[in-house]
Design a protein around this motif. Sequence first.
Motif, mmCIF file in Angstrom:
data_model
loop_
_atom_site.group_PDB
_atom_site.id
_atom_site.type_symbol
_atom_site.label_atom_id
_atom_site.label_comp_id
_atom_site.label_asym_id
_atom_site.label_seq_id
_atom_site.Cartn_x
_atom_site.Cartn_y
_atom_site.Cartn_z
ATOM 1 N N ASP A 120 -7.532 12.058 -7.090
ATOM 2 C CA ASP A 120 -7.298 11.121 -6.000
ATOM 3 C C ASP A 120 -6.116 10.240 -6.376
ATOM 4 N N GLU A 152 -5.343 7.304 -5.783
ATOM 5 C CA GLU A 152 -5.659 5.946 -6.208
ATOM 6 C C GLU A 152 -6.182 5.898 -7.645
ATOM 7 N N PHE A 154 -6.018 12.428 -1.167
ATOM 8 C CA PHE A 154 -7.095 11.502 -0.851
ATOM 9 C C PHE A 154 -8.377 12.289 -0.622
ATOM 10 N N HIS A 187 0.808 -1.209 0.000
ATOM 11 C CA HIS A 187 0.000 0.000 0.000
ATOM 12 C C HIS A 187 0.846 1.265 0.000
ATOM 13 N N PHE A 235 -0.903 1.855 -6.695
ATOM 14 C CA PHE A 235 -0.910 0.938 -5.556
ATOM 15 C C PHE A 235 -1.006 -0.497 -6.065
ATOM 16 N N ARG A 260 -10.693 1.605 1.760
ATOM 17 C CA ARG A 260 -11.236 2.911 2.073
ATOM 18 C C ARG A 260 -12.661 2.816 2.598
ATOM 19 N N PRO A 302 -5.812 -2.474 -3.871
ATOM 20 C CA PRO A 302 -6.751 -1.389 -3.565
ATOM 21 C C PRO A 302 -6.686 -1.006 -2.091
ATOM 22 N N LEU A 303 -6.856 0.274 -1.813
ATOM 23 C CA LEU A 303 -6.869 0.731 -0.429
ATOM 24 C C LEU A 303 -8.191 0.357 0.232
ATOM 25 N N PRO A 317 2.813 4.065 -2.331
ATOM 26 C CA PRO A 317 2.715 4.521 -3.732
ATOM 27 C C PRO A 317 3.921 4.081 -4.556
#
Length: 213
Positions: free
Chosen positions: A176, A178, A159, A40, A184, A190, A187-188, A42
Amino acid sequence: MSTHASYPAPGPNTLLLVWDAPNLDMGLGAILGSRPTSAHRPRFDAVGRWLVQQAAELSASTGLDIVPEATVFTNVTPGSADSIRPWVEALRNVGFAVFAKPKLTEDSDVDPDMLAHIETRANEGVLAGLVVASADGQNFKDALERHTQEGVSTTVLGFHEHASWAVGSEVLNFVDLEEIHGVFREPLPRINLDHLPEGGAWLQPFRSLDNLL
């Protein structure tokens, strides 16, 4: 502005990216609820490709020959040089400059250095576009809006959970992090307050209560 021997020389018309590493790490940790792992963190090669593409699009829209320039601004806490050195070298190998500042006190932030670098490029007359990468970017709001009024293409990269001021801005672009392809590995996890899970969700604090002392 901080002075140092190897300050970058001015170039041609520039799309400048300044990356606030401490703030982005804090924002990413808040989303993850823990310290970011390699899955996670970048990928700066992906960020670099995105910036090159943005510079090409800005060149096409303005008719100017615009080149990308990117600098990561970071703090180095005492005793951490060995652990951070591989990351710094990897950034430089990708094509990013690095501004490293010792974290000696709570006030040893890199925000003033980022703002000084932006203003230096503006005063040199080479600032054609500006991207500020910061989890919330609030400290850069005035500079971003001022340069927008001066005709500079400005973007906040961060973000959406933490940068509502930029997401809703009528004058600034917001991307954003992402949304950048390949930035990444996974996926984060979120949490959207508009679409919470039925059982609720924990939102971790951005900082320790000890900071209040």
